[in-house]
Write a protein that holds these residues in place. Structure first.
Motif, mmCIF file in Angstrom:
data_model
loop_
_atom_site.group_PDB
_atom_site.id
_atom_site.type_symbol
_atom_site.label_atom_id
_atom_site.label_comp_id
_atom_site.label_asym_id
_atom_site.label_seq_id
_atom_site.Cartn_x
_atom_site.Cartn_y
_atom_site.Cartn_z
ATOM 1 N N ARG A 79 53.375 -58.293 4.244
ATOM 2 C CA ARG A 79 54.088 -58.502 5.561
ATOM 3 C C ARG A 79 52.868 -58.891 6.312
ATOM 4 N N VAL A 80 52.836 -59.775 7.324
ATOM 5 C CA VAL A 80 51.765 -60.252 8.269
ATOM 6 C C VAL A 80 52.318 -60.115 9.604
ATOM 7 N N VAL A 81 51.676 -59.560 10.437
ATOM 8 C CA VAL A 81 51.835 -59.905 12.043
ATOM 9 C C VAL A 81 50.843 -60.397 12.771
ATOM 10 N N ILE A 82 50.942 -61.528 13.369
ATOM 11 C CA ILE A 82 49.808 -61.921 14.136
ATOM 12 C C ILE A 82 50.087 -61.885 15.647
ATOM 13 N N SER A 83 49.356 -61.178 16.460
ATOM 14 C CA SER A 83 49.583 -60.837 17.849
ATOM 15 C C SER A 83 48.660 -61.280 18.765
ATOM 16 N N GLU A 84 49.017 -62.097 19.793
ATOM 17 C CA GLU A 84 47.955 -62.614 20.876
ATOM 18 C C GLU A 84 47.557 -61.352 21.705
ATOM 19 N N ARG A 85 46.326 -61.218 21.854
ATOM 20 C CA ARG A 85 45.956 -60.118 22.803
ATOM 21 C C ARG A 85 45.350 -60.644 24.024
ATOM 22 N N ASP A 86 44.767 -61.733 24.056
ATOM 23 C CA ASP A 86 44.000 -62.274 25.314
ATOM 24 C C ASP A 86 43.910 -63.762 25.203
ATOM 25 N N ARG A 87 43.559 -64.618 26.209
ATOM 26 C CA ARG A 87 43.275 -66.037 26.184
ATOM 27 C C ARG A 87 42.472 -66.391 27.429
ATOM 28 N N ALA A 88 41.769 -67.286 27.241
ATOM 29 C CA ALA A 88 41.099 -67.874 28.390
ATOM 30 C C ALA A 88 40.714 -69.363 28.199
ATOM 31 N N ALA A 89 40.716 -70.168 29.325
ATOM 32 C CA ALA A 89 40.504 -71.528 29.127
ATOM 33 C C ALA A 89 39.287 -72.084 28.860
ATOM 34 N N LEU A 90 39.147 -73.302 27.783
ATOM 35 C CA LEU A 90 38.077 -73.834 27.419
ATOM 36 C C LEU A 90 38.039 -75.084 28.119
ATOM 37 N N ASP A 91 36.858 -75.731 28.118
ATOM 38 C CA ASP A 91 36.712 -77.073 28.577
ATOM 39 C C ASP A 91 37.399 -78.247 27.688
ATOM 40 N N GLY A 92 37.760 -79.167 28.268
ATOM 41 C CA GLY A 92 38.499 -79.892 27.621
ATOM 42 C C GLY A 92 40.236 -79.877 27.201
ATOM 43 N N GLY A 93 40.607 -78.916 28.053
ATOM 44 C CA GLY A 93 41.959 -78.457 27.796
ATOM 45 C C GLY A 93 42.225 -77.404 26.873
ATOM 46 N N GLY A 94 41.273 -76.778 26.229
ATOM 47 C CA GLY A 94 41.463 -75.936 24.978
ATOM 48 C C GLY A 94 41.557 -74.495 25.589
ATOM 49 N N LEU A 95 41.991 -73.621 24.785
ATOM 50 C CA LEU A 95 42.116 -72.044 25.038
ATOM 51 C C LEU A 95 41.511 -71.479 23.825
ATOM 52 N N ARG A 96 40.675 -70.239 24.401
ATOM 53 C CA ARG A 96 40.177 -69.277 23.496
ATOM 54 C C ARG A 96 41.095 -68.234 23.418
ATOM 55 N N LEU A 97 41.826 -67.661 22.287
ATOM 56 C CA LEU A 97 42.782 -66.623 21.999
ATOM 57 C C LEU A 97 41.707 -65.493 21.134
ATOM 58 N N ILE A 98 42.268 -64.371 21.681
ATOM 59 C CA ILE A 98 41.819 -63.206 20.867
ATOM 60 C C ILE A 98 43.121 -62.641 20.162
ATOM 61 N N VAL A 99 43.263 -62.804 18.918
ATOM 62 C CA VAL A 99 44.401 -62.393 18.223
ATOM 63 C C VAL A 99 43.954 -61.357 17.286
ATOM 64 N N GLU A 100 44.991 -60.427 16.987
ATOM 65 C CA GLU A 100 45.134 -59.235 15.813
ATOM 66 C C GLU A 100 45.900 -59.646 14.933
ATOM 67 N N VAL A 101 45.356 -59.807 13.475
ATOM 68 C CA VAL A 101 45.999 -60.074 12.196
ATOM 69 C C VAL A 101 46.316 -58.604 11.493
ATOM 70 N N PHE A 102 47.547 -58.274 11.608
ATOM 71 C CA PHE A 102 47.707 -56.990 10.735
ATOM 72 C C PHE A 102 48.370 -57.470 9.394
ATOM 73 N N ALA A 103 47.878 -56.972 8.362
ATOM 74 C CA ALA A 103 48.314 -57.409 6.989
ATOM 75 C C ALA A 103 48.723 -56.276 6.057
ATOM 76 N N GLU A 104 50.044 -56.212 5.550
ATOM 77 C CA GLU A 104 50.418 -55.242 4.616
ATOM 78 C C GLU A 104 50.322 -55.621 3.266
ATOM 79 N N ARG A 105 49.794 -54.950 2.284
ATOM 80 C CA ARG A 105 49.578 -55.247 0.894
ATOM 81 C C ARG A 105 50.167 -53.899 0.322
ATOM 82 N N GLY A 106 51.481 -53.778 -0.165
ATOM 83 C CA GLY A 106 51.853 -52.568 -0.542
ATOM 84 C C GLY A 106 51.789 -51.505 0.300
ATOM 85 N N ILE A 107 51.104 -50.252 -0.004
ATOM 86 C CA ILE A 107 51.081 -49.098 0.936
ATOM 87 C C ILE A 107 49.577 -49.097 1.596
#
Length: 873
Positions: A79-107
């Motif tokens: 199981r994987v859950v990707i959750s966006e936590r924060d964002r900020a604008a970048l030059d050229g129309g891009g975005l800088r995201l801060i994401v958390e990636v939670f990954a389960e592998r069995g227990i």
């Protein structure tokens, strides 16, 4: 609080995974970015490395992106859950995201924090692509623990040992919880017994107060133990656990107990990422035991190697620390003395705080600009304290932009993750925007308590006041007190006044009310001299008076303000405050802060509180029926006592702080003794004698509760603040009085000035003070401090005298180990005259010849009550 102590070994990790959804609201995502993250999550969940790589921009750095893809997909997660936590604008129309990636592998699970830059793509079908990635942090070793349902054991003569703890269970049932490395938890159900035997005499005293005996022994019917899997076999003898078939009723009972206890320690909050419960593993050498006793309820034992005092026994029912101390290994590594600053990651140098208070609603909105210097190598995160009720709305730095911040649920803490690792000496400015509900601080330690006198509360109308000080965490601060300068700009209701840490900068500036808002004003304070913490009190104040006193080669303005209804009773307060302040400055040779404000506030009991730059002094309202004469610090003939005590804290407690809670006497005991010194100047000899007599009596009466060095824990188990005041206030003051008599006035005050000059605006300890006094007095004082600060016994001394022609011989014989103490011998003549001679005792037997001037009526020892000893015949 206990979770924080037990999990301290995992402090930075536990913080990283402690973010709750309600504390970190996720900003609405544009459909394209949200769809990109959804596709990323789906590819990762399938273990599809190529699918993740396909989401990258053609120009992306392939090695770093392929590492990112492999981390997400190998081995394939369940199981994987990707959750966006924060964002900020970048030059050229891009975005800088801060994401958390939670990954389960069995227990087992992991949590990674990543910086993900995304840019618009050329195609309509996939409008966003990943342009760059960077790993900020990763936490592994998270486990979903449960009892093994297919395995049960019969217990036969099992013994489990930890530092100073033995758990014995002759018979019973057992179930274990396992991880890939082996068993990490065990539930024991049966008839057993525990024995806890701390080696330190002070800790044995606390155990006696709690249990009635210096070694705590108790029958148990349940034990839940957590330990590192690599140590399970060494601690739990497999021969005492005999496999048997699983009984359904036993499994149900054990599972219920497991579910109750496992969440109390080493558990992390991932509520917004997973509905399951996730735990960390104890570090090697660490141990946690939840022990259900028949007599005391559940006791929690912990051994946490990251703590300065790594052994703890905690009473869950009463929420009391029964015992807290350093293990033998810890003492061998660091010695007796330590500072709470040891191992800190950073040092705060300056605060610039803007805060708006709406006290009647209990809210604050703040922006704290914090200048800090990194104090250790390899720092990648910054822990802060902030009231749990407050929401961190954003963290920024000029160097790195918006920073990831993660809240610790229920812990008055949050963590700022840095995008780079900083070296020792690096400087950083961090802006924290925060707000929410904040409760004002109650007046506790510095006020005489009501609970001992009245079982029912007494209602007395008191002018409203709101105090935000050292225990309210109303602004972001280091996890331990940290000397820093500050500038405060506070917006408050127009009808209220403020007294705060720092010099008032200018007259309050009114603000125009907004639509539907009340009138407000801005007040500013500048703390140019370092303060251990910042404080503010809001109320209605009228000017009472002002004065200027000479102190340390400069002039210090003294300002006195009071509640409007108290103004008529405060006419003499300005002169008294100025006199006390100038007297202390003359003793020490300096005043720590460039100004001082005294705020007199209404209260139903005497007392006060003294933050840096100002002090609060309780004025008992007319009509109060509270009777406080039985309190250890109630001195009927010394009405200026609380004033003198609170002003002394500007020197003792603020100009010089204490290294850890064991050293609280350097604040309270010194303030108490300086109040006694002022009484010597201001009051008659009979009044001073009465104060000393009361200090001695209460100190001796409470001595069996523990030594001065025990700090806040004195009286803690029984909830009796009078024990704390008897020992930390009165006994500590008497220790200073006895030291002064032992070394003489000149050496004593030279040592005080030297100690103050060396440690001003730093935290000091008992050993630092001892060394200063030894230099001033030219003698070894280790025995004195061992007896009076670290010991708790009251010496018994046999005194005899013999008067002859022209002289008298006096003899002192100490019972037990000799202590260093000076005792006054009073010779009273038949004509009514008397003479006093101070005799210093440093050996088992001390004899002294005293010249006589007339016929003797009596010869007595310690009639002035200046020594904490019992004289016997």
């Amino acid at each position: 609080m206990l979770w924080f102590r037990v999990a301290a070994a995992f402090f930075s990790i536990a913080l990283c995974v402690g973010a709750g959804a309600e504390a970190r609201p996720q900003a609405p995502a544009p459909d394209g970015v949200g769809a990109l993250l959804q596709r990323l999550e789906q590819a990762a969940s399938r273990g599809d490395t190529a699918g993740v790589v396909a989401l990258g921009d053609p120009a992306i750095s392939r090695p770093s992106f392929e590492d990112f893809a492999a981390t997400l997909t190998t081995p394939a997660p369940s199981r994987v859950v990707i959750s966006e936590r924060d964002r900020a604008a970048l030059d050229g129309g891009g975005l800088r995201l801060i994401v958390e990636v939670f990954a389960e592998r069995g227990i087992e699970a992991s949590l990674g924090t990543w910086r993900v830059d995304v840019r618009p793509a050329a195609t309509v079908a996939e409008p966003w692509r990943i342009a760059a990635v960077g790993r900020l942090s990763i936490v592994t070793g998270l486990y979903r623990l449960s009892l093994s349902a297919d395995r049960q054991y019969d217990v036969h003569d099992l013994t489990v040992s930890a530092e100073d703890l033995t758990i014995e269970m002759p018979s019973g049932r057992a179930f274990v919880a396992e991880v890939p490395g082996g068993a990490t938890a065990i539930v024991l159900i049966g008839a057993g017994r525990i024995r806890f035997t701390p080696p330190d005499p002070a800790e044995r005293t606390q155990v006696r107060i709690f249990s009635g005996d210096e070694a705590l022994s108790a029958d148990i019917d349940v034990a839940f133990l957590r330990l590192n899997p690599a140590e399970f076999a060494d601690r739990v003898d497999s021969k005492a656990l005999r496999p048997r078939s699983v009984a359904a009723d036993d499994l149900r009972a054990a599972t219920a107990l497991f579910n109750d206890y496992v969440g109390r320690t080493l558990q992390v909050d991932l509520a917004d990422l997973s509905k399951d419960r996730w735990s960390l593993l104890p570090s090697p050498g660490d141990f946690v035991g939840e022990l259900r006793t028949r007599k005391f309820g559940t006791l929690t034992y912990t051994r946490s190697s990251s703590e300065a005092e790594d052994v703890t026994l905690f009473d869950r029912k009463g929420r009391h620390n029964i015992s807290v101390y350093a293990s033998a290994a810890k003492l061998a590594a660091r010695g007796r003395f330590y500072s709470e600053d040891d191992g800190r990651d950073y040092d705060i140098e300056h605060y610039q705080i803007e805060a708006e208070f709406v006290p009647e609603r209990g809210t604050i909105a703040g922006n704290a600009r914090i200048t800090l210097r990194i104090a250790a190598d390899g720092v990648s995160s910054l822990p802060f304290r902030l009231a749990d009720s407050l929401v961190v709305r954003g963290v920024y730095s000029q160097e790195y932009g918006r920073l990831l911040h993660l809240r610790v649920v229920g812990q008055n803490s949050f963590l700022v993750n840095l995008p780079v690792v900083l070296a020792k000496g690096a400087e950083l400015i961090v802006n924290v925007v925060y707000g929410g509900r904040i409760a004002p601080q109650i007046f506790d330690r510095e006020a005489i308590g009501l609970a001992q006198e009245f079982p029912e509360p007494i209602f007395i109308p008191i002018a409203q006041r709101w105090l935000y000080s050292n225990r309210s965490y109303w602004y972001p601060q280091a996890t331990v007190t940290d000397y820093a300068t500050a500038r405060l700009r506070l917006t408050i209701p127009a009808e209220l006044d403020a007294v705060a840490t720092g010099d008032p900068v200018a007259a309050p500036a009114p603000l125009a009310p907004g639509d539907g808002t009340r009138r407000r004003k801005v007040v500013e304070f500048d703390a140019s001299a370092p303060a251990r913490y910042l404080a503010v009190i809001l109320s209605r104040f009228d000017p009472v008076g002002s004065a200027r006193v000479a102190a340390g080669g400069r002039t210090v303005p003294i300002d006195v303000q009071g509640s409007p209804r108290q103004a008529g009773r405060l006419r003499d307060l300005t002169g008294n405050a100025a006199d006390v302040f100038q007297f202390y400055a003359s003793l020490v040779g300096d005043a720590p802060y460039p100004s001082f404000t005294l705020a007199a506030i209404e209260s139903d009991r005497p007392g006060g509180h003294s933050p840096p730059y100002f002090a609060l002094l309780n004025q008992v309202v007319l009509g109060s029926t509270f009777v406080w004469q039985s309190d250890p610090v109630s001195f009927d003939d010394y009405p200026s006592f609380f004033l003198a005590h609170e002003i002394a804290h500007q020197w003792w407690g603020h100009a010089i702080g204490w290294k850890n809670y064991h050293e609280q006497w350097i604040s309270e005991g010194f303030a108490q003794y300086f109040a006694l010194l002022y009484a010597e100047k201001d009051r008659s000899r009979s009044v001073v004698s009465g104060i000393v007599r009361q200090m001695r009596q209460t100190a001796i009466a409470a001595s069996d509760q523990g030594p001065v060095y025990l700090g806040y824990r004195l009286g803690h188990i029984r909830g009796d603040e009078r024990v704390f005041r008897s020992v930390i206030y009165n006994k500590a003051a008497m220790v200073l009085h006895m030291l002064r008599r032992l070394v003489g006035d000149r050496a004593f005050f030279d040592g005080i000035r030297s100690f103050y000059g060396e440690w001003k605006f730093r935290k000091a300890g008992t050993d630092d003070f001892r060394q200063a006094m030894e230099r001033a007095g030219g003698r070894d004082l280790s025995g004195f401090f061992d007896a009076w600060i670290y010991g708790s016994s009251v010496p018994r001394i046999r005194f005899t005298s013999r008067a002859g022609a022209g002289e008298a011989t006096v003899r002192f014989e100490q019972h037990g180990d000799p202590v260093d103490v000076a005792i006054t011998v009073t010779v009273t003549y038949r004509n009514g005259d008397s003479q006093e001679t101070v005799v210093a005792l440093t050996n088992q037997v001390t004899e002294r010849t005293i010249p006589l001037t007339d016929q003797v009526r009596s010869i007595t020892a310690n009639a002035d009550n200046a020594a904490l000893v019992e004289i016997v015949k």
